[in-house]
Design a protein around this motif. Structure first.
Motif, PDB file in Angstrom:
ATOM      1  N   THR A 409      -1.344   0.071 -14.282  1.00  0.00           N
ATOM      2  CA  THR A 409      -2.287  -1.038 -14.165  1.00  0.00           C
ATOM      3  C   THR A 409      -3.709  -0.533 -14.398  1.00  0.00           C
ATOM      4  OG1 THR A 409      -0.899  -2.336 -12.707  1.00  0.00           O
ATOM      5  CG2 THR A 409      -3.264  -2.710 -12.537  1.00  0.00           C
ATOM      6  N   GLU A 410      -4.463  -1.318 -15.162  1.00  0.00           N
ATOM      7  CA  GLU A 410      -5.798  -0.871 -15.553  1.00  0.00           C
ATOM      8  C   GLU A 410      -6.823  -1.094 -14.440  1.00  0.00           C
ATOM      9  OE1 GLU A 410      -7.623  -2.952 -18.868  1.00  0.00           O
ATOM     10  OE2 GLU A 410      -8.548  -1.077 -19.500  1.00  0.00           O
ATOM     11  N   ALA A 411      -7.594  -0.066 -14.167  1.00  0.00           N
ATOM     12  CA  ALA A 411      -8.714  -0.193 -13.235  1.00  0.00           C
ATOM     13  C   ALA A 411      -9.996  -0.140 -14.048  1.00  0.00           C
ATOM     14  CB  ALA A 411      -8.684   0.942 -12.226  1.00  0.00           C
ATOM     15  N   LYS A 459     -10.759   6.360  -5.812  1.00  0.00           N
ATOM     16  CA  LYS A 459     -11.349   5.342  -4.933  1.00  0.00           C
ATOM     17  C   LYS A 459     -10.595   4.020  -5.074  1.00  0.00           C
ATOM     18  CE  LYS A 459     -16.081   6.975  -5.375  1.00  0.00           C
ATOM     19  NZ  LYS A 459     -17.403   6.552  -5.838  1.00  0.00           N
ATOM     20  N   THR A 460     -10.146   3.737  -6.279  1.00  0.00           N
ATOM     21  CA  THR A 460      -9.371   2.511  -6.485  1.00  0.00           C
ATOM     22  C   THR A 460      -8.059   2.570  -5.700  1.00  0.00           C
ATOM     23  OG1 THR A 460     -10.314   2.351  -8.692  1.00  0.00           O
ATOM     24  CG2 THR A 460      -8.401   0.984  -8.237  1.00  0.00           C
ATOM     25  N   ILE A 461      -7.423   3.750  -5.697  1.00  0.00           N
ATOM     26  CA  ILE A 461      -6.192   3.888  -4.894  1.00  0.00           C
ATOM     27  C   ILE A 461      -6.517   3.648  -3.428  1.00  0.00           C
ATOM     28  CG2 ILE A 461      -4.410   5.485  -4.088  1.00  0.00           C
ATOM     29  CD1 ILE A 461      -4.498   6.866  -6.734  1.00  0.00           C
ATOM     30  N   ALA A 462      -7.613   4.279  -2.967  1.00  0.00           N
ATOM     31  CA  ALA A 462      -7.977   4.154  -1.554  1.00  0.00           C
ATOM     32  C   ALA A 462      -8.180   2.691  -1.165  1.00  0.00           C
ATOM     33  CB  ALA A 462      -9.242   4.963  -1.265  1.00  0.00           C
ATOM     34  N   ALA A 463      -8.749   1.909  -2.087  1.00  0.00           N
ATOM     35  CA  ALA A 463      -9.003   0.502  -1.775  1.00  0.00           C
ATOM     36  C   ALA A 463      -7.741  -0.337  -1.885  1.00  0.00           C
ATOM     37  CB  ALA A 463     -10.077  -0.045  -2.704  1.00  0.00           C
ATOM     38  N   ASN A 464      -6.674   0.239  -2.442  1.00  0.00           N
ATOM     39  CA  ASN A 464      -5.454  -0.548  -2.669  1.00  0.00           C
ATOM     40  C   ASN A 464      -4.227   0.069  -2.006  1.00  0.00           C
ATOM     41  OD1 ASN A 464      -5.882  -2.922  -4.707  1.00  0.00           O
ATOM     42  ND2 ASN A 464      -7.233  -1.269  -5.364  1.00  0.00           N
ATOM     43  N   LEU A 467      -0.924  -1.927  -1.224  1.00  0.00           N
ATOM     44  CA  LEU A 467       0.062  -2.370  -2.216  1.00  0.00           C
ATOM     45  C   LEU A 467       1.305  -1.483  -2.133  1.00  0.00           C
ATOM     46  CD1 LEU A 467      -2.116  -3.127  -5.367  1.00  0.00           C
ATOM     47  CD2 LEU A 467      -1.337  -4.666  -3.593  1.00  0.00           C
ATOM     48  N   PRO A 468       2.476  -2.037  -2.516  1.00  0.00           N
ATOM     49  CA  PRO A 468       3.710  -1.250  -2.439  1.00  0.00           C
ATOM     50  C   PRO A 468       3.654  -0.020  -3.344  1.00  0.00           C
ATOM     51  CG  PRO A 468       4.062  -3.361  -3.548  1.00  0.00           C
ATOM     52  CD  PRO A 468       2.696  -3.405  -2.982  1.00  0.00           C
ATOM     53  N   LEU A 469       4.199   1.075  -2.862  1.00  0.00           N
ATOM     54  CA  LEU A 469       4.248   2.315  -3.636  1.00  0.00           C
ATOM     55  C   LEU A 469       5.303   2.187  -4.741  1.00  0.00           C
ATOM     56  CD1 LEU A 469       4.057   4.852  -0.699  1.00  0.00           C
ATOM     57  CD2 LEU A 469       2.276   4.384  -2.393  1.00  0.00           C
ATOM     58  N   PRO A 470       5.236   2.959  -5.794  1.00  0.00           N
ATOM     59  CA  PRO A 470       4.133   3.863  -6.128  1.00  0.00           C
ATOM     60  C   PRO A 470       2.946   3.119  -6.708  1.00  0.00           C
ATOM     61  CG  PRO A 470       5.786   3.901  -7.849  1.00  0.00           C
ATOM     62  CD  PRO A 470       6.301   2.965  -6.803  1.00  0.00           C
ATOM     63  N   LEU A 471       1.749   3.712  -6.554  1.00  0.00           N
ATOM     64  CA  LEU A 471       0.569   3.135  -7.208  1.00  0.00           C
ATOM     65  C   LEU A 471       0.369   3.871  -8.532  1.00  0.00           C
ATOM     66  CD1 LEU A 471      -1.919   2.722  -4.229  1.00  0.00           C
ATOM     67  CD2 LEU A 471      -0.329   1.080  -5.209  1.00  0.00           C
ATOM     68  N   LYS A 472       0.289   3.099  -9.599  1.00  0.00           N
ATOM     69  CA  LYS A 472       0.173   3.694 -10.931  1.00  0.00           C
ATOM     70  C   LYS A 472      -1.010   3.055 -11.643  1.00  0.00           C
ATOM     71  CE  LYS A 472       4.516   2.609 -12.068  1.00  0.00           C
ATOM     72  NZ  LYS A 472       5.755   2.610 -12.865  1.00  0.00           N
ATOM     73  N   PHE A 473      -2.127   3.773 -11.720  1.00  0.00           N
ATOM     74  CA  PHE A 473      -3.338   3.215 -12.323  1.00  0.00           C
ATOM     75  C   PHE A 473      -3.785   4.026 -13.531  1.00  0.00           C
ATOM     76  CE2 PHE A 473      -4.480   1.934  -7.740  1.00  0.00           C
ATOM     77  CZ  PHE A 473      -3.723   0.784  -7.860  1.00  0.00           C
TER      78      PHE A 473
ATOM     79  N   VAL B 487     -11.874  -3.205  -6.188  1.00  0.00           N
ATOM     80  CA  VAL B 487     -11.117  -4.348  -6.689  1.00  0.00           C
ATOM     81  C   VAL B 487      -9.680  -4.294  -6.172  1.00  0.00           C
ATOM     82  CG1 VAL B 487     -10.090  -5.251  -8.787  1.00  0.00           C
ATOM     83  CG2 VAL B 487     -12.502  -4.669  -8.737  1.00  0.00           C
ATOM     84  N   ASN B 488      -9.200  -5.427  -5.753  1.00  0.00           N
ATOM     85  CA  ASN B 488      -7.814  -5.536  -5.326  1.00  0.00           C
ATOM     86  C   ASN B 488      -6.936  -5.620  -6.575  1.00  0.00           C
ATOM     87  OD1 ASN B 488      -5.342  -6.358  -4.472  1.00  0.00           O
ATOM     88  ND2 ASN B 488      -6.074  -8.104  -3.281  1.00  0.00           N
ATOM     89  N   LEU B 489      -6.098  -4.607  -6.766  1.00  0.00           N
ATOM     90  CA  LEU B 489      -5.327  -4.551  -8.002  1.00  0.00           C
ATOM     91  C   LEU B 489      -4.216  -5.598  -8.035  1.00  0.00           C
ATOM     92  CD1 LEU B 489      -5.749  -2.611 -10.430  1.00  0.00           C
ATOM     93  CD2 LEU B 489      -6.956  -1.908  -8.410  1.00  0.00           C
ATOM     94  N   GLN B 490      -3.930  -6.176  -6.876  1.00  0.00           N
ATOM     95  CA  GLN B 490      -2.974  -7.284  -6.873  1.00  0.00           C
ATOM     96  C   GLN B 490      -3.563  -8.437  -7.688  1.00  0.00           C
ATOM     97  OE1 GLN B 490       0.094  -7.074  -5.431  1.00  0.00           O
ATOM     98  NE2 GLN B 490       0.448  -8.953  -6.591  1.00  0.00           N
ATOM     99  N   MET B 491      -4.888  -8.593  -7.552  1.00  0.00           N
ATOM    100  CA  MET B 491      -5.593  -9.596  -8.362  1.00  0.00           C
ATOM    101  C   MET B 491      -5.379  -9.321  -9.839  1.00  0.00           C
ATOM    102  SD  MET B 491      -8.468  -9.540 -10.404  1.00  0.00           S
ATOM    103  CE  MET B 491      -9.674  -8.337  -9.922  1.00  0.00           C
TER     104      MET B 491
END
Lengths: 589, 749
Positions: A409-411, A459-464, A467-473, B487-491
């Motif tokens: 997912t794009e940050a 930081k994006t991971i920290a803020a999210n 969300l269910p694992l795994p986080l893939k950004f 940003v909330n990535l769920q969004m």
């Protein structure tokens, strides 16, 4: 964009006509100003200080109007009304007259000592003025507006206005040491030295902003009359002695400056706006300025310029087709009185109020405004060009698409960050990073331009974390690096960064994605590292020892991948293993 | 177990047709919970049985109640412990404890007082020490009997008794849930276990042929698909990029965030004292602090045009400094890149060009919900011979049409490097107003000519931010919800496709003829307002202006005073400067419906409270059927009742408008109107039957042969307060033709 506050009833009274709010808004829109807010003293106090304070405040309607930054002539009620009335064709623009003094001209002698601090001064006299409370307030307000805008918070120009009948010319403008200047400043009951004033005003909510302009100078500028009475200590404060009141008849205006062009514009604007209240309307009395070299210059300049403008050119630029006399009418409505001259030209008079007109294109614009922007026929240019994409952006977009298809997912993170983000938190010394440093950041978050995309993604991971694992950004974006080869000493570098955050590090997954990217870019795996790509084990403080490799392409290191060092993980407030890949994609273009 | 029971249950159903889980639990002496389990597992099989959940309220004894059922009521225990001769309190306590080991002081306390009040016992003080004696010879312990009945499942108590026993905590209410069952559409007495899903083994062995499969619940959502996403802002960027490419624009290389002041400001003829060049607005760099290699001859021309003018310009007349131009910064706009591109275009022999870019720019601004220190700027540039302002307007219309925006308006503006300059406004159908969406203009000759571009080349340019249209498109209030690490990535995951030319939600396109009508109506209304202005001015001259008035009306949402509301609507429609605000009082138990909160909406007057001469505050509050009105800042008391409030408003209306309908005609008419209102008032007090009388009177009046149009006799031409009042409140009960005509007359205003 300056905003002026105008009492609605006074405005409509001066315009000789009442408008509904919508009508006035519409008029403003056409004229190029903006009715920003409708309020009253009471509402303002209510909003800022609460109900109690607002009791008894005036409920008269105030219009707050945004004025374009170059229209100094619209910064007061007088100028605005004149501009609008001329625009509506209700009056004609008045001619301003510069009169010599009937006796000896007032003289302002500029001493050479001012050259180090504030070298220029100009002056003018308005004779036989008649103030009432409203015009007096407007006079003060206009000075304030000019100080804030054109005068750049008094740093370029400072205005002083004085009751001429309380002082005796000639006047002397000089720079003296702070302790040798002593006078009773405006609204004070006793005398202060200039040094004492600096302390006095250090806490003044209004004046303290201007102190730094001269504070550190060994000498302060001061204007005195021939009896040694201090008129003002520009750009800070005037003297109490010469202050103007409702009863003042003759006004001496001086402007001191570091930019003499601006000083002259300020002086012209002030006298043009308020000479209407002179007994002999629209006339100004000239003053002599003696420069340190002994030369004499007359002020105000109050120059009226004549320009010859080609009507065809106007029509061509605006995209209309109007006869010369019609165009002349349009310009006349913009306070640029115009007449038809020979050879399809207009003779356009540029009055001393319109210092914003510095080129024919400014005249074209006024024609367009008077014609009405929204009355101009829309046409399409015949320009025929073939489009192309910036190759680096095209490649970036194609890779972004592929990364999203691979389930990442794009940050979108900031290009600016703190020094710590790119150094300490990544376990690297700041000195080792070719980062670009901001000299005036307002907060820690804007200290440097990022040299890597990794901190933003962490930081994006920290803020999210919820969300269910795994986080893939991922992010594909520019970082900034110092580069002496470039004219500005720095360049952008397009990077691709991937993070994988889960209960297990998932190195193989990030590795797999790298392989997939290389497959898409048609780059073969080549462990010898000469033509294709390969991974070479390396030490990088950001990554866990033995779990890190450089990506080598055609013999050059273009990226790094590995499992993040636990200290990096925790410094970004995370607690699970994380793998990352950061790749410079420019070599793959 | 469950299945075994299941077959038993199914058999029972086959024999009896229906079954109840509670009864079965008694019948089979099995725990009810187990039977319920069986029912549930049978339900899973599909339509074998149908079961309906029933809740029954049952009364049962509390622990204390059980005690009473065994040992008698507290008062009876006390009575029984008293010997015929009487006894002292401690002796009675001791005796009671012998009779019932569970006897406590608490029981004694209740028992004594209850027995006293029943007149069973008395305290005898005649022989010195107080002695408790039996007052009657025998008692009947009804409480115990009742509780025994309840314990045995009978339930014959009166409500009063039940309440009393409940209060005494002797009995409690128990909700018993049970299933009432009957055979389902595929009823059978033999149960086979259904398979959840097909397995490889079933396919291999062929057993799927004989198995039954559990049906899917198609009303549930499916499992989320693991997937990746592109960021919403980048999706909008892609759309803008596509639009530019469709229009033949070439993308500029904007990958240089660090720029020199020269290219960012000086090249654009932005003077060195311009406020934008303040450290307040721009990020300057400490390292690398300065730029070098600015083309020297070009720089000289730029310096001259700033300082002295040239190319037909007066210049700014100031001392241009190269040091200022060399200061490095983070670019404040992508126009810096446009300047580089145009300079390059001039060097290589000019050819017409169209450029665009979408990239980051930086401002050292104060941050808030809509401003960040960095954002994306969208920029379009067209350079060609003989371009006009009309061309720019034409291109902007085409550009924004591709975004689904076709109503544009241009406002004169100021920008140091464009002249003419235009702010672009678009009509926002959701907000119903014009909003600024971008800036545009033609680059100044002072910028272009020093670059070496031919004199007759004009360059059109426009710019807007990427974030703003994205926020509007996807409905964000805070830019931090869109950009940055927070940003909330769920969004991002939930974000739909970006199709800017597709209208959604509130932005539904209205047909053009409607807009045209609206425009026509607006212009007529503007003219009307002008005339009205004149009229009211004249009126002021002869009458003096009405006083400013503030009125507070409190009314109950359960009894909305319809007639008062009608009057207020008429008052608002009169186009006097009236402001109405509606509130709900905190004592309201349930929130008012939006209808109640917005009933003035159809006649909204758009007058601010400052401007208005009449401010009405309407408060919904549980005040009962009689609304009250109070004039603020006056010592008078509250005006109470719908008729009284209506009268007050009618007087107001008469003093503010030209209509005559209450007191302004003559005294007889006023009296007659009062009479009608009084009749209503008395109806309210005496109830429904009198309403019929009133309705009859209205009908009679309207049907009378003098062809009158209104209720009062003489009032000519116009409706009266009585008409408005009674038509609003009773209109729905009238159905004669005449009455209907009257109603429609009353409703038109």
């Amino acid at each position: 964009m300056p905003t002026i506050s105008i009492n609605r009833d006074l405005l409509f009274n001066a315009l000789g006509k009442s408008y509904s709010e919508e009508e006035f808004d519409e008029l403003c829109f056409k004229f190029g100003i903006e009715l920003d807010e409708v309020t009253s003293d009471k509402l303002i106090i209510l909003k800022e200080q609460g109900t109690e304070r607002s009791v008894g405040a005036s409920e008269e309607i105030i219009y707050k109007i945004d004025i374009p930054a170059n229209r100094y002539d619209l910064l007061c009620l007088e100028g605005l009304v004149q501009g609008l009335q001329v625009f509506l064709g209700e009056t004609r623009f008045p001619p301003f007259k510069l009169l010599p003094s009937q006796t000896v001209p007032q003289k302002l002698i500029v001493k050479s000592s001012t050259s180090s601090i504030r070298p220029y001064a100009v002056a003018a006299v308005l004779r036989n003025m008649h103030f009432d409370q409203n015009t007096f307030n407007s006079f003060i307000d206009l000075q304030d507006k000019l100080h804030q805008n054109l005068c750049r918070k008094r740093s370029l120009v400072a205005i002083g206005t004085h009751d001429l009948d309380t002082i005796q010319g000639p006047f002397y403008y000089e720079a003296l040491s702070p302790d040798s200047i002593k006078f009773q400043p405006l609204n004070q009951t006793k005398e202060f030295t200039a040094s004492q004033l600096m302390d006095l005003y250090a806490t003044d909510s209004h004046l303290r902003h201007y102190l730094p302009i001269i504070k550190e100078s060994p000498v302060y500028p001061v204007i005195k009359d021939s009896n040694g009475v201090v008129l003002s200590m520009p750009p800070i404060i005037n003297g109490e002695h010469s202050k103007i009141t409702l009863n003042t008849k003759n006004v001496f205006i001086e402007c001191t400056a570091t930019d003499v062009t601006k000083a002259s514009i300020v002086l012209d604007t002030l006298v043009c706006m308020f000479s209407r209240y002179c007994q002999n309307q629209f006339t100004v009395e000239m003053c002599e300025i003696e420069t340190p070299k002994g030369g004499i210059k007359n002020y105000p300049i109050l120059k009226t310029r004549q320009e010859k403008i080609d009507v065809n050119k106007i029509n061509r630029m605006v995209g209309i087709n109007e006869q010369a006399d019609k165009v002349a009418d349009l310009l006349t409505r913009m306070c640029l009185t115009a007449t038809v001259a020979e050879n399809g030209c207009l003779s356009v008079t540029i009055p001393p109020t319109r210092h914003d007109i510095i080129h024919a294109c400014d005249v074209y614009e006024d024609v367009a405004i008077a014609f009405g922007y929204n009355n101009i026929a829309k046409t399409l240019p015949s320009t025929n060009t073939i489009a192309s994409q910036f190759p680096l952006n095209k490649l970036s977009d194609q890779l972004r698409e592929q990364l999203a298809q691979a389930g990442f997912t794009e940050a979108l993170t900031f290009s600016l960050c703190s020094k710590e983000d790119i150094s300490d938190k990544l376990r690297k010394p700041l000195s080792s990073i070719p980062a670009v440093h901001v000299s005036n950041p307002k907060t820690l978050e804007f200290q440097v331009a990022r040299s890597t995309l990794l901190p933003g993604l962490l930081k994006t991971i920290a803020a999210n974390r919820k969300l269910p694992l795994p986080l893939k950004f991922f992010e594909v974006s520019d970082v900034v690096l110092k580069d002496n080869e470039r004219d500005v000493g720095a360049r952008n570098c397009r990077k691709l960064c991937i993070v994988y955050y889960n209960k297990s590090p998932g190195f193989e997954l990030v590795h797999g994605l790298l392989d997939r990217l290389m497959q898409l870019l048609e780059i073969p795996l080549d462990p010898t590292g000469t033509t294709g790509y390969s991974l070479k084990s390396c030490d990088d403080a950001t990554f866990f020892p033995g779990r890190c490799a450089h990506v080598v392409f055609a013999g050059v290191t273009v990226g790094v991948l590995g499992v993040l060092h636990p200290e990096v993980v925790t410094s970004f407030d995370l607690n699970l293993p994380c793998s990352a890949l950061e790749l410079n994609i420019e070599p793959f273009l | 177990m469950a299945i075994a029971h299941g077959e038993k249950l199914l058999k029972y159903l086959e024999e009896n047709g229906t079954a109840n889980s509670l009864k079965l639990s008694e019948l089979w002496n099995e725990e009810h919970q187990k039977i319920v389990g069986t029912v549930k597992s049978l339900l899973c099989l599909g339509d074998v049985i149908e079961a309906e959940l029933q809740s029954n309220v049952k009364w049962d004894l509390t622990e204390e109640g059980k005690q009473v059922a065994t040992h008698g009521s507290h008062e009876a225990q006390v009575y029984n412990a008293i010997p015929p001769s009487g006894s002292t309190q401690p002796e009675i306590m001791a005796q009671a404890s012998i009779l019932n080991a569970g006897f406590t002081k608490d029981i004694a306390k209740v028992g004594f007082s209850k027995a006293m009040s029943l007149g069973w016992i008395a305290v005898d003080k005649s022989s010195g020490a107080p002695k408790v004696v039996r007052k009657i010879d025998s008692i009947q312990d009804l409480v115990q009997e009742h509780l025994k009945e309840i314990a045995s499942g009978k339930n014959m108590l009166t409500n009063e008794l039940r309440t009393e026993y409940k209060k005494r905590k002797l009995i409690q209410e128990i909700v018993v849930k049970s299933y009432e069952m009957k055979p389902g559409s595929s009823f059978s007495t033999s149960v086979t276990k259904q398979e959840t899903d097909l397995t490889p083994e079933m396919i291999a062995s062929g057993s799927w042929k004989t198995k039954e499969f559990k049906p899917y619940n198609l009303n549930a959502l499916g499992t989320p698909v693991p997937r990746g996403h592109l960021h919403p802002l980048m999706k909008v960027r892609a759309e803008f990029r596509q639009i530019f490419l469709e229009m033949g624009f070439t993308e500029m290389p904007t990958n240089n965030y660090v720029e020199s002041s020269f290219w960012n400001f000086d090249a654009l003829f932005q003077p060195q004292q311009h406020p934008a060049r303040d450290a307040h607005d721009t990020f300057f760099l400490a390292d690398p602090a300065t730029a070098s290699n600015i083309p020297s001859d070009y720089m000289e021309r730029v310096k001259n045009v700033h300082s002295y003018g040239g190319y037909g310009s007066q210049g700014y007349g100031y001392d241009w400094k190269v040091e200022e131009a060399q200061k490095n910064l983070l670019r404040t706009h992508t126009t810096a890149v446009s300047a580089r591109m145009l300079y390059a275009l001039a060097q290589g022999g000019f050819k017409p060009a169209k450029y665009f870019s979408i990239d980051r720019v930086f401002r050292n601004e104060t941050l808030d919900a809509t401003h960040l220190a960095e954002f994306h700027q969208i920029e379009g540039v067209i350079a060609d011979y003989g371009l006009t302002l009309g061309n720019l307007i034409g291109v902007l219309y085409e550009f924004f049409r591709k975004l689904g925006i076709d109503k544009l308006r241009f406002k004169p503006a100021y920008n140091p490097y464009t002249e003419p300059s235009m702010e672009i406004f678009s009509y926002h159908p959701g907000l119903k107003k014009w909003v600024e969406i971008g800036n545009s203009g033609i680059f100044r000759p002072e910028m272009l000519l020093p670059m070496g571009l031919p004199e007759d080349v004009s360059v059109l340019a426009w710019g807007l931010s990427l974030e703003r249209p994205t926020m509007i498109k996807y409905g964000y209030d805070n830019i931090r919800d869109l950009v940055g690490p927070k940003v909330n990535l769920q969004m991002v995951a939930d974000n739909p496709l970006c199709r800017l030319d597709k209208h959604r939600g509130t932005e539904i396109k209205e047909p053009d003829y409607l807009q045209e009508l609206e425009i026509r109506m607006d212009s007529i209304m503007t003219r009307l307002r002008k005339i009205e202005n004149e009229v009211s001015k004249l009126r002021k001259q002869c009458k003096g202006s009405p006083e400013k008035l503030t009125l507070v009306i409190e009314a109950d949402p359960n009894y909305p005073p319809l007639s008062v509301q009608t009057l207020i609507r008429i008052l608002m429609a009169s186009r006097n400067p009236i402001s109405v605000t509606i509130h709900q009082h905190s004592s309201l138990k349930t929130a008012c419906s939006s209808d109640l909160m917005q009933w003035t909406k159809s006649t909204i007057s758009n007058v601010s409270r400052v401007d208005s001469l009449f401010n009405l505050t309407w408060i919904w509050k549980p005040v009962g059927p009689h609304p009250t009105a109070k004039v603020v800042n006056q010592c008078s008391g509250d005006i109470c009742g719908e008729t009284a409030v209506a009268r007050l408003l009618a007087r107001l209306l008469e003093s503010w408008t030209d209509c005559v309908f209450y007191e302004n005609y003559d005294i007889n008419t006023t009296a007659e109107i009062d009479d009608w209102l009084d009749m209503w008032e008395s109806c309210i007090q005496s109830g429904d039957s009198t309403f019929l009388v009133l309705i009859k009177r209205i009908n009679n009046r309207l049907n009378s042969c003098d062809g009158r149009k209104w209720l009062p006799g003489v009032l000519p031409g116009t409706k009266s307060l009585a008409d408005i009042f009674l038509s609003t409140l009773l209109g729905h009960k009238l159905n004669s033709d005449r009455a209907k005509e009257w109603l429609s007359r009353c409703n038109s205003f």
